[in-house]
Design an enzyme around this catalytic site. Sequence first.
Site, short mmCIF file in Angstrom:
data_model
loop_
_atom_site.label_atom_id
_atom_site.label_comp_id
_atom_site.label_asym_id
_atom_site.label_seq_id
_atom_site.Cartn_x
_atom_site.Cartn_y
_atom_site.Cartn_z
N LYS A 1 -11.39 0.52 -2.65
CA LYS A 1 -10.65 1.31 -3.25
C LYS A 1 -10.93 1.15 -5.20
O LYS A 1 -11.55 2.37 -5.08
CB LYS A 1 -9.34 0.64 -3.29
CG LYS A 1 -8.71 0.88 -1.61
CD LYS A 1 -7.50 0.53 -1.44
CE LYS A 1 -7.14 -0.04 -0.06
NZ LYS A 1 -8.00 0.67 1.20
N SER B 1 0.73 -1.15 -0.27
CA SER B 1 0.24 -0.08 0.18
C SER B 1 1.05 1.06 -0.26
O SER B 1 0.47 2.74 -0.61
CB SER B 1 -0.98 0.12 1.35
OG SER B 1 -0.63 -0.16 3.06
N HIS C 1 -5.53 -4.10 -2.60
CA HIS C 1 -4.66 -2.67 -3.92
C HIS C 1 -4.95 -3.31 -5.28
O HIS C 1 -4.20 -2.37 -5.97
CB HIS C 1 -3.69 -1.84 -3.99
CG HIS C 1 -3.96 -1.26 -2.26
ND1 HIS C 1 -4.43 0.43 -2.45
CD2 HIS C 1 -3.52 -1.26 -0.95
CE1 HIS C 1 -4.43 0.90 -0.52
NE2 HIS C 1 -4.00 0.65 -0.22
C1 LIG Z 1 -3.48 -3.07 2.31
C2 LIG Z 1 -4.73 -2.95 2.87
N1 LIG Z 1 -5.25 -3.75 3.44
C3 LIG Z 1 -6.66 -3.31 4.46
C4 LIG Z 1 -7.12 -2.51 4.40
C5 LIG Z 1 -7.84 -1.87 5.12
O1 LIG Z 1 -8.95 -1.97 4.06
P1 LIG Z 1 -10.51 -1.04 4.85
O2 LIG Z 1 -10.26 0.18 4.36
O3 LIG Z 1 -11.40 -1.68 3.73
O4 LIG Z 1 -11.00 -1.13 5.94
C6 LIG Z 1 -6.41 -1.09 3.34
C7 LIG Z 1 -6.69 0.08 3.47
O5 LIG Z 1 -7.79 1.05 3.92
C8 LIG Z 1 -5.08 -1.22 2.73
O6 LIG Z 1 -4.15 -0.69 2.52
#
Ligand SMILES: Cc1ncc(COP(=O)(O)O)c(C=O)c1O
Length: 379
Positions: free
Chosen positions: A240, A181, A209
């Site tokens: 996303k 990320s 992502h």
């Molecule tokens: C790699 C990754 N996993 C999990 C999440 C968490 O997802 P959510 O925003 O739906 O809680 C994110 C970003 O927020 C992320 O970048």
Amino acid sequence: MEHFLQFLKDEIESVKKSNRYRFLREISSKPDRFITVNGKRVLNLCSNNYLGLAGHPKLIEAEINTAKEFGAGSTGSRLISGTTSLHLELERRVALLKKTEKAIIFNTGYMANLGVLYALIGSNDAIFSDELNHASIIDASRLSRGKVFVYRHNDMEHLETLLKSGKNFNKKIVVTDSVFSMDGDIAKLPDIVFLAGKYSGIVMTDDAHATGVLGENGGGSGEYFRLSDKIHIQMGTFGKALGTFGAYIAGCKELIDFLINKSRPLIYTTALPPGILGATIAAIDIVSSEEGKRRRRLLMLKSDKLRKLLNDSAIDTFGSKTQIIPIFVGDEKVAMMLTSKLLENGIFVQGIRPPTVAPGKCRLRVSMTIPTDIDNNSE
Ligand SMILES: Cc1ncc(COP(=O)(O)O)c(C=O)c1O
């Protein structure tokens, strides 16, 4: 009360002193490449709306129509009164996109990662986790009762050394972001699948992502590497590239049945509301259509172009290969100064500091997006 207030003030002061003070900026327009931030129209280079779907008329229409038909809220948790036919339809659509037997929706990606690792990993088990994995995987690992081995970023030799030393644990799970990320590079999934197999481990990917972005049909890293059937647990988010909200876990039917019975972040929370589900189904329709392919191609073209421009000027982009393009800065103060200067000049991009990234590795995290109206792509 006075002690409490003093505690809060001291904490905030210490965050400010270390140049890590965070605050909220107000956005007052629809998501697109240009948005209004604090009353000013700016180019948006820090959104996860990669495919431009969050403001897509088809998603908005679907959200309104499903809310009209099914109501504003789901009225209960999934196991009580919160499972509508829309939840089941979206789960079928996710399983199709991911080429798995089944899928289950979680309310957020954070909860999905907690929900899997906490339910699956006990005190005789071990988690092997890339050092750059998302905070939700780190927190989920802490919450599980398993032994946590952290391997150097994308370092397969180190992963193997750790797998060897942890070979006597009962369950062994290797978990990785597929697209990282903050760095925008891609996990070495073929090697991870091979090593996990060699040491009888389970593989889990976080496709937050990658969903909608990687793979011919936007199926994510499993489709991109043609490894969908070798990844035991595929997590991803709707918030996303799909432009809505929520998350999923995809895998075999036994995994989904296990989670329905054991995963507390799935069981003890109100189910997602109908409008979001309708919009997400519309997003998956687009992602797997010709329009989705065009959007992905355009996103990659733009990302490659920007990365080349930066690299040609000797700017370090951390091995990025995707729509996430970090620009190395180093120092906290400089990163935040650049963020404010760029905003003053009409460009919205966030400086990223510890604890999100390691000290000394502050950066501007550029995330490329394409306009909602791709036929009017002059900007
Ligand atoms: C790699 C990754 N996993 C999990 C999440 C968490 O997802 P959510 O925003 O739906 O809680 C994110 C970003 O927020 C992320 O970048």
